[in-house]
Design a protein around this motif. Sequence first.
Motif, PDB file in Angstrom:
ATOM      1  N   ALA A  79       0.810  -1.221   0.000  1.00  0.00           N
ATOM      2  CA  ALA A  79       0.000   0.000   0.000  1.00  0.00           C
ATOM      3  C   ALA A  79       0.841   1.268   0.000  1.00  0.00           C
ATOM      4  CB  ALA A  79      -0.938  -0.002   1.206  1.00  0.00           C
ATOM      5  N   TYR A  80       2.096   1.173   0.406  1.00  0.00           N
ATOM      6  CA  TYR A  80       2.960   2.363   0.454  1.00  0.00           C
ATOM      7  C   TYR A  80       3.434   2.713  -0.947  1.00  0.00           C
ATOM      8  CZ  TYR A  80       3.204   1.913   5.537  1.00  0.00           C
ATOM      9  OH  TYR A  80       2.884   1.844   6.867  1.00  0.00           O
ATOM     10  N   GLU A  81       3.343   3.985  -1.299  1.00  0.00           N
ATOM     11  CA  GLU A  81       3.832   4.453  -2.587  1.00  0.00           C
ATOM     12  C   GLU A  81       5.357   4.420  -2.609  1.00  0.00           C
ATOM     13  OE1 GLU A  81       1.939   8.210  -3.894  1.00  0.00           O
ATOM     14  OE2 GLU A  81       0.617   7.927  -2.159  1.00  0.00           O
ATOM     15  N   ALA A  82       5.916   4.328  -3.781  1.00  0.00           N
ATOM     16  CA  ALA A  82       7.373   4.379  -3.928  1.00  0.00           C
ATOM     17  C   ALA A  82       7.898   5.691  -3.366  1.00  0.00           C
ATOM     18  CB  ALA A  82       7.755   4.241  -5.402  1.00  0.00           C
ATOM     19  N   GLY A  83       8.925   5.614  -2.542  1.00  0.00           N
ATOM     20  CA  GLY A  83       9.518   6.813  -1.960  1.00  0.00           C
ATOM     21  C   GLY A  83       8.860   7.297  -0.693  1.00  0.00           C
ATOM     22  N   ASP A  84       7.849   6.582  -0.197  1.00  0.00           N
ATOM     23  CA  ASP A  84       7.170   7.000   1.035  1.00  0.00           C
ATOM     24  C   ASP A  84       8.102   6.773   2.219  1.00  0.00           C
ATOM     25  OD1 ASP A  84       5.495   7.381   3.268  1.00  0.00           O
ATOM     26  OD2 ASP A  84       3.737   6.620   2.203  1.00  0.00           O
ATOM     27  N   LEU A  85       8.514   7.865   2.866  1.00  0.00           N
ATOM     28  CA  LEU A  85       9.458   7.783   3.974  1.00  0.00           C
ATOM     29  C   LEU A  85       8.885   7.085   5.198  1.00  0.00           C
ATOM     30  CD1 LEU A  85      10.903  11.421   3.747  1.00  0.00           C
ATOM     31  CD2 LEU A  85      11.885   9.314   2.794  1.00  0.00           C
ATOM     32  N   ARG A  86       7.574   6.942   5.238  1.00  0.00           N
ATOM     33  CA  ARG A  86       6.942   6.318   6.398  1.00  0.00           C
ATOM     34  C   ARG A  86       7.102   4.804   6.401  1.00  0.00           C
ATOM     35  NH1 ARG A  86       1.413   9.528   5.218  1.00  0.00           N
ATOM     36  NH2 ARG A  86       1.933   8.576   3.208  1.00  0.00           N
ATOM     37  N   LYS A  87       7.349   4.224   5.249  1.00  0.00           N
ATOM     38  CA  LYS A  87       7.348   2.765   5.164  1.00  0.00           C
ATOM     39  C   LYS A  87       8.426   2.149   6.047  1.00  0.00           C
ATOM     40  CE  LYS A  87       7.358  -1.127   1.930  1.00  0.00           C
ATOM     41  NZ  LYS A  87       7.429  -1.543   0.517  1.00  0.00           N
ATOM     42  N   ASP A  88       9.683   2.544   5.856  1.00  0.00           N
ATOM     43  CA  ASP A  88      10.764   1.954   6.633  1.00  0.00           C
ATOM     44  C   ASP A  88      10.732   2.379   8.089  1.00  0.00           C
ATOM     45  OD1 ASP A  88      11.636   0.617   4.432  1.00  0.00           O
ATOM     46  OD2 ASP A  88      13.355   1.916   4.024  1.00  0.00           O
ATOM     47  N   ALA A  89      10.002   3.453   8.388  1.00  0.00           N
ATOM     48  CA  ALA A  89       9.836   3.873   9.778  1.00  0.00           C
ATOM     49  C   ALA A  89       8.677   3.151  10.442  1.00  0.00           C
ATOM     50  CB  ALA A  89       9.612   5.383   9.845  1.00  0.00           C
ATOM     51  N   SER A  90       7.914   2.398   9.661  1.00  0.00           N
ATOM     52  CA  SER A  90       6.742   1.696  10.174  1.00  0.00           C
ATOM     53  C   SER A  90       6.899   0.188  10.182  1.00  0.00           C
ATOM     54  CB  SER A  90       5.498   2.068   9.358  1.00  0.00           C
ATOM     55  OG  SER A  90       5.237   3.457   9.415  1.00  0.00           O
ATOM     56  N   LEU A  91       7.505  -0.356   9.125  1.00  0.00           N
ATOM     57  CA  LEU A  91       7.629  -1.810   9.005  1.00  0.00           C
ATOM     58  C   LEU A  91       8.855  -2.168   8.189  1.00  0.00           C
ATOM     59  CD1 LEU A  91       6.694  -2.854   5.887  1.00  0.00           C
ATOM     60  CD2 LEU A  91       4.519  -1.989   6.706  1.00  0.00           C
TER      61      LEU A  91
END
Length: 490
Positions: A330-342
């Motif tokens: 569900a995370y868009e490419a380049g979304d900085l939240r992804k690696d900070a979340s999972l």
Amino acid sequence: MKIRYIPLVLLTIFTTACEDSFLEQVPVTERSEVNFYKTAADFNNAVVGVYATLKHPGLYGTGSGALFAMSEIISDNTDLGVTRTAISSPLFEIDDYLITITNSTVNTAWTGHYQGIARTNAILDRLPQVDIPQASKDRIEGEARFMRAMFYFNLVRLFGDVQLVTSEIGSPYGANTLTRSPAAQVNELIVNDLKVAEEKLPTSIANAEAGRASRWAAKTLLGKVYLTLKQYDNAAAKLKEVIDSKAHDLMPSYAAVFSPTTSFAANREVIFAVQYVSGLIGQPTYSGQAGQGSDMWSNWAPFNAGSALLGTGGGGGGGFNRPTADLVKAYEAGDLRKDASLLTSYKNAQGRDVNDAYVVKFRQQGALNADSDVDFPILRYADVLLMYAEALNEQGKTTEALPFLNQIRKRAGLADKTGLSQADMRLALEQERRVELAFENHRWFDLVRTDRYLPVLTSKGLKVQAFHRFFPIPQREIDLNRTLTQNQGY
């Protein structure tokens, strides 16, 4: 977050001066009613007891309380990466939409919330008779009403019609004939309590009082209630008060919101949170908890990941609340939240990559098992902006709503959305809320509020049905009170 938190240890009451730090006090459990509720210090300790209920296993517990299962696991956000056992079976029932009327997780949620309500009612019943400064009395009332509203808001969203208890029940059998009140009546109490709370609570919380509710917490929760009731004009007006106050703001970095090194004073984004503190393992607390720290990092790490991921003494990894492949995508490419979340893999003790998704939003590397300092936000400013955008959009003000959506996207490193229709905006907000607020117990409530839980979840092959909108009334409660009716479908 290093918020030097209220040690919510359930011990016998000790005497304390009113000016002692709120963070150094413990809730009342065994003091006689005859000599209690007499002074401002007594009521302050009673308020601590109300906040302590947030640590009940039926709410947030040590992080892995009942609410994570009833709002994340039941949705498309997370599942279970652990073997089914007698202990985990109630969670699998929720994940599989095969929830029984004896489900212990559901039962614990019911009893935990009503325990909190009983504590607030004791305060509100006795407060008018005590001779303490009016300013103290106002704040105590505001806190009690805010917390009662929060408890009931959870209950009415989880169960629909519930028993409405607004005063102390002296007899152990006093609630055994109390019927369920319509959700509309419960919501009326919630709104009224929050209207009082927003007037009586302070506009700021001192560092020494971290963990207490502010006026902006009451306004934020009231805005969320209005949004849930589809009173979009009221929701927009109330949330705008929070925005215009400038009391809170987005943190420059998404990861910093959840960092154990971000202090209470520095974290302007969190409006109200369940706070955890390490180093108190062995002190008595609610059943099933070893101390006052959080187990989110160790319990939500991959099953049997061990010290290679969690460090010495960090536990083995519980495998709970595992991000689904659908959420990862569900995370868009380049979304900085992804690696900070999972993350989707880790290295085992042999140095080999193991592909297994897990939550890192509440990570504290080096923490002992179930003893992290990272707090759990119930209300934060990013949610305010997204709720405000939703309230505007539902009134046909999509152009006005877009900048508030884009504030969230900009911090995440994503391009602005432009030229959206009202329908497009609804979908954009649904997506943004999912990734911005992942693992914070919003997803199920969001899908139910927008009447999207059936089309969204069934399109992904999940076996949800219309009646799953509400959880079953615990059979134990019906056995004790034959006036209670069961929710449809159970």
